[in-house]
Scaffold this motif. Structure first.
Motif, PDB file in Angstrom:
ATOM      1  N   LEU A  68      53.985  75.316 -28.683  1.00 17.12           N
ATOM      2  CA  LEU A  68      55.313  75.264 -28.531  1.00 17.12           C
ATOM      3  C   LEU A  68      56.050  75.652 -29.862  1.00 17.12           C
ATOM      4  O   LEU A  68      56.861  76.443 -30.173  1.00 17.12           O
ATOM      5  N   VAL A  69      55.324  74.686 -30.966  1.00 19.78           N
ATOM      6  CA  VAL A  69      55.826  74.959 -32.236  1.00 19.78           C
ATOM      7  C   VAL A  69      55.405  76.152 -32.962  1.00 19.78           C
ATOM      8  O   VAL A  69      56.365  76.965 -33.443  1.00 19.78           O
ATOM      9  N   ALA A  70      54.358  76.525 -32.869  1.00 23.68           N
ATOM     10  CA  ALA A  70      53.637  77.625 -33.611  1.00 23.68           C
ATOM     11  C   ALA A  70      54.175  79.034 -32.932  1.00 23.68           C
ATOM     12  O   ALA A  70      54.514  79.994 -33.653  1.00 23.68           O
ATOM     13  N   LEU A  71      54.377  79.152 -31.706  1.00 27.95           N
ATOM     14  CA  LEU A  71      54.584  80.416 -30.891  1.00 27.95           C
ATOM     15  C   LEU A  71      55.927  80.724 -30.694  1.00 27.95           C
ATOM     16  O   LEU A  71      56.581  81.643 -30.765  1.00 27.95           O
ATOM     17  N   SER A  72      56.592  79.818 -29.957  1.00 26.87           N
ATOM     18  CA  SER A  72      58.190  79.883 -29.403  1.00 26.87           C
ATOM     19  C   SER A  72      59.228  79.328 -30.201  1.00 26.87           C
ATOM     20  O   SER A  72      60.067  80.108 -30.150  1.00 26.87           O
ATOM     21  N   TRP A  73      59.005  78.264 -31.072  1.00 24.09           N
ATOM     22  CA  TRP A  73      60.147  78.018 -32.055  1.00 24.09           C
ATOM     23  C   TRP A  73      60.364  78.968 -33.012  1.00 24.09           C
ATOM     24  O   TRP A  73      59.473  79.697 -33.425  1.00 24.09           O
ATOM     25  N   ASN A  74      61.800  78.948 -33.511  1.00 21.35           N
ATOM     26  CA  ASN A  74      62.122  80.049 -34.442  1.00 21.35           C
ATOM     27  C   ASN A  74      62.063  79.327 -35.825  1.00 21.35           C
ATOM     28  O   ASN A  74      62.121  80.126 -36.854  1.00 21.35           O
ATOM     29  N   ALA A  75      61.366  78.323 -35.901  1.00 22.95           N
ATOM     30  CA  ALA A  75      60.959  77.861 -37.393  1.00 22.95           C
ATOM     31  C   ALA A  75      62.151  77.187 -38.129  1.00 22.95           C
ATOM     32  O   ALA A  75      62.249  77.295 -39.324  1.00 22.95           O
ATOM     33  N   ASP A  76      63.430  77.158 -37.348  1.00 20.37           N
ATOM     34  CA  ASP A  76      64.834  76.652 -37.940  1.00 20.37           C
ATOM     35  C   ASP A  76      65.040  75.270 -37.572  1.00 20.37           C
ATOM     36  O   ASP A  76      65.347  74.960 -36.281  1.00 20.37           O
ATOM     37  N   VAL A  77      64.887  74.285 -38.283  1.00 20.23           N
ATOM     38  CA  VAL A  77      65.148  72.896 -37.865  1.00 20.23           C
ATOM     39  C   VAL A  77      66.612  72.869 -37.749  1.00 20.23           C
ATOM     40  O   VAL A  77      67.078  71.916 -36.663  1.00 20.23           O
ATOM     41  N   LYS A  78      67.658  73.535 -38.526  1.00 22.65           N
ATOM     42  CA  LYS A  78      68.886  73.224 -38.441  1.00 22.65           C
ATOM     43  C   LYS A  78      69.642  73.729 -37.191  1.00 22.65           C
ATOM     44  O   LYS A  78      70.471  73.319 -36.444  1.00 22.65           O
ATOM     45  N   GLN A  79      69.044  75.090 -36.791  1.00 20.97           N
ATOM     46  CA  GLN A  79      69.738  75.729 -35.458  1.00 20.97           C
ATOM     47  C   GLN A  79      68.402  76.169 -34.786  1.00 20.97           C
ATOM     48  O   GLN A  79      68.065  77.224 -34.622  1.00 20.97           O
ATOM     49  N   PRO A  80      67.580  75.237 -34.129  1.00 17.49           N
ATOM     50  CA  PRO A  80      66.246  75.404 -33.076  1.00 17.49           C
ATOM     51  C   PRO A  80      66.802  76.397 -32.225  1.00 17.49           C
ATOM     52  O   PRO A  80      67.673  76.017 -31.390  1.00 17.49           O
ATOM     53  N   LEU A  81      66.027  77.361 -32.113  1.00 16.37           N
ATOM     54  CA  LEU A  81      65.782  78.295 -30.838  1.00 16.37           C
ATOM     55  C   LEU A  81      64.513  78.575 -30.410  1.00 16.37           C
ATOM     56  O   LEU A  81      63.445  78.216 -31.139  1.00 16.37           O
ATOM     57  N   PHE A  82      64.339  79.165 -28.991  1.00 24.12           N
ATOM     58  CA  PHE A  82      62.868  79.277 -28.651  1.00 24.12           C
ATOM     59  C   PHE A  82      62.739  80.481 -28.074  1.00 24.12           C
ATOM     60  O   PHE A  82      63.670  80.927 -27.421  1.00 24.12           O
ATOM     61  N   ARG A  83      61.649  81.315 -28.326  1.00 26.01           N
ATOM     62  CA  ARG A  83      61.471  82.505 -27.734  1.00 26.01           C
ATOM     63  C   ARG A  83      61.323  82.574 -26.155  1.00 26.01           C
ATOM     64  O   ARG A  83      60.794  81.421 -25.723  1.00 26.01           O
ATOM     65  N   ASN A  84      61.489  83.461 -25.550  1.00 24.98           N
ATOM     66  CA  ASN A  84      61.466  83.240 -24.159  1.00 24.98           C
ATOM     67  C   ASN A  84      60.097  83.216 -23.448  1.00 24.98           C
ATOM     68  O   ASN A  84      60.029  82.612 -22.505  1.00 24.98           O
ATOM     69  N   TYR A  85      59.127  83.674 -24.181  1.00 24.55           N
ATOM     70  CA  TYR A  85      57.695  83.464 -23.744  1.00 24.55           C
ATOM     71  C   TYR A  85      57.046  82.576 -24.508  1.00 24.55           C
ATOM     72  O   TYR A  85      57.153  82.538 -25.706  1.00 24.55           O
ATOM     73  N   LEU A  86      55.868  81.866 -23.778  1.00 29.40           N
ATOM     74  CA  LEU A  86      55.267  80.706 -24.546  1.00 29.40           C
ATOM     75  C   LEU A  86      54.113  81.356 -25.399  1.00 29.40           C
ATOM     76  O   LEU A  86      53.703  80.752 -26.591  1.00 29.40           O
TER      77      LEU A  86
END
Length: 557
Positions: A436-454
């Motif tokens: 989830l951290v490596a593939l889906s998260w946008n790597a932004d701690v201040k404004q976290p978003l997550f990609r639609n697919y795992l």
């Protein structure tokens, strides 16, 4: 694809409207009391000691008995408990709308997990009492198909799909049993005196599980699962779900695990002493044990479920800038590339692929009813993403199922006579959290978003997906980010510190909305709309009921 297997939370663009339809009868005056407390500054403290003090006070919010747990139960006490009872009575008993069972699991499972982690047995009893009346709506089976089941006889979805009306909808049944089996397990293993209502809930849940699993685990189902276990991603030639590992078998694994714990009653001795009469005395909450033949039949079913699940797990190591080398796991990698809902997984543009007609404007203009949507980008022109598996919203099922499997790892092997090798590896939750951290998260701690697919794909999701005649333009890139907040993923903060950090950051942002994104818009309103100030009070309350409990008791403060 059959309607029942496509059920998920709606895209965030439509989440508030969808949820408001579900809860329109609830009190609108409820306002969520969420705030970020400001710790009093200790006098004469050094700067370093002060920083540690503030960090400790911040962490105190998230411990059992802390501020966030109190907020969770305040929501339950003020309106949600009564809403649950009224929803089951109105939708299930009166209308025959079994999809309310699906909604109950979606909204309540994270709260049940909090009650378990914090050992709130009284709260678990309250949840059991509120959900127990759903069993009264079970209908008897037939000679050819024995066992009780919930039959859909009304409601918007079933009435809109002739194939569902008058039928059992397996997905909603298995999802509801995923919730009630978890609550019953927590009560049965609590080693505390229980009242008669709680004992009845445990026994009823156990018997309903047995009846459903014997029906769902028939020879045809086992053969189908065996075929899927032996299939590769290249064997998938169409958008059919026949060879896909879906949420239904995943839920069944979790239910079997919870049931094993119920049958054992927390003793860890089931099956080790041969005959039942030689085993230690049951506690008062233990349900009746199935016969030897029944248990053998269900063990065969569980074995093939686990075989299929294990066959679809992919393991690898990836490098992440903030996490270093991470061992990850993926589910059904590459198997879903042709699935209809994922046709636009490779399109990450912001132009809508599909435009739905504005029915209000067309009605005013006197246009023909139900005009076709306007397709702007042909799916055939979008390259397929060969690695695509589950989406972020459906992936939330991994949280409760893997938790059930880990908590009951020993007893599930004893009850069903499994070998440890038949279970997934014991670091699977860590690997999924890392993914989830490596593939889906946008790597932004201040404004976290997550990609639609795992898998890390971030294209559009469910373009043109229609429920009961509705038009759906689809979910844009990062549009499923709200699934991280409401889906219980933050509970994986126990295994992955970055997830814990992201959960707490999003708590801060949703409690104090108004921060702008890189385009100057309202970040929460755009990406987490159910938590925005304009969200209806009950929508916000239900959203927080899904989010807040996943933050509590998952770290070592």
């Amino acid at each position: 694809m059959h309607q029942e297997s496509q059920r998920t939370l709606p895209p965030v663009r439509f989440a508030a409207a969808r949820m408001w339809r579900l809860i329109g009868h609830a009190p609108r005056r409820l306002m969520l009391l969420v705030f970020i407390g400001v710790a009093a500054e200790p006098a004469h403290a050094s700067q370093q000691e002060h920083a540690k003090y503030l960090q400790r006070k911040a962490g105190d919010r998230f411990v059992c008995g802390g501020e966030i747990e109190r907020q969770s139960w305040t929501l339950w006490d003020r309106s949600i408990r009564n809403w649950v009872r009224k929803s089951l009575d109105d939708r299930l008993r009166r209308e025959g709308d079994v999809y309310v069972l699906y909604d109950m699991q979606t909204y309540l499972h994270n709260l049940a997990a909090l009650a378990r982690r914090c050992q709130r047995i009284g709260r678990l009893k309250e949840m059991a009492s509120a959900l127990g009346p759903a069993y009264q709506s079970l209908e008897a089976g037939s000679w050819l198909s024995p066992g009780r089941r919930w039959v859909c006889t009304g409601g918007r979805i079933c009435k809109g799909h002739a194939g569902l009306l008058g039928q059992e909808v397996q997905l909603v049944s298995v999802q509801f049993l995923g919730l009630t089996s978890s609550i019953a397990n927590a009560l049965a293993t609590a080693r505390q005196p229980l009242d008669e209502e709680a004992r009845i809930f445990i026994r009823t849940t156990s018997s309903v599980i047995a009846e459903h699993m014997q029906r769902w685990g028939n020879r045809k189902a086992i053969d189908r699962l065996a075929d899927a276990a032996g299939a590769s991603a290249d064997d998938v030639k169409s958008g059919s779900t026949g060879l896909l590992f879906t949420d239904k078998p995943l839920w069944m694994i979790g239910i079997y695990a919870e049931w094993a714990g119920m049958l054992d009653g927390g003793h860890g001795q089931y099956g080790r002493q041969g005959k039942q009469g030689e085993q230690e005395k049951h506690n008062e909450a233990q349900p009746q044990r199935p016969s030897h033949d029944e248990l053998e039949a269900m063990a065969r079913h569980l074995r093939v479920l686990l075989k299929a699940f294990n066959a679809r797990l992919t393991y690898r190591t990836v490098h992440h800038a903030q996490g270093g080398e991470l061992k990850i796991a993926e589910l059904d990698r590459g198997y879903w590339r042709l699935f209809r809902d994922h046709r636009y997984a490779g399109y990450e543009g912001m132009e809508k692929p599909l435009l739905c007609p504005d029915k209000d404007k067309l009605r005013t203009a006197g246009a023909a009813p139900n005009p076709a949507p306007l397709q702007r980008i042909d799916a055939a022109s979008i390259p397929r993403r060969p690695e695509v598996g589950w989406d972020l919203s459906h992936g939330r099922r991994l949280v409760p199922v893997l938790d059930a499997l880990e908590r009951n790892r020993t007893v599930v092997t004893n009850v069903f006579n499994l070998t440890p090798k038949e279970l997934p590896p014991d670091d699977l939750v860590v690997r999924f959290a890392n993914a989830l951290v490596a593939l889906s998260w946008n790597a932004d701690v201040k404004q976290p978003l997550f990609r639609n697919y795992l898998s890390g794909a971030n294209g559009w999701y469910r373009v043109g997906y229609a429920t009961a005649g509705n038009c759906n333009e689809g979910t844009p890139p990062f549009g499923l980010s709200e699934s991280f907040v409401t889906g219980g993923y933050a509970a994986w903060g126990r295994e992955q510190a970055i997830i814990r950090q992201l959960g707490r950051r999003l708590y801060q942002m949703t409690a104090q909305p108004g921060q702008t994104d890189k385009h100057g818009g309202d970040f929460i309103a755009q990406h987490y709309p159910a938590f925005s100030p304009s969200s209806p009070p009950m929508v916000k309350s239900l959203s927080n009921l899904m989010f807040l409990p996943s933050l509590v008791g998952v770290a070592g403060e």
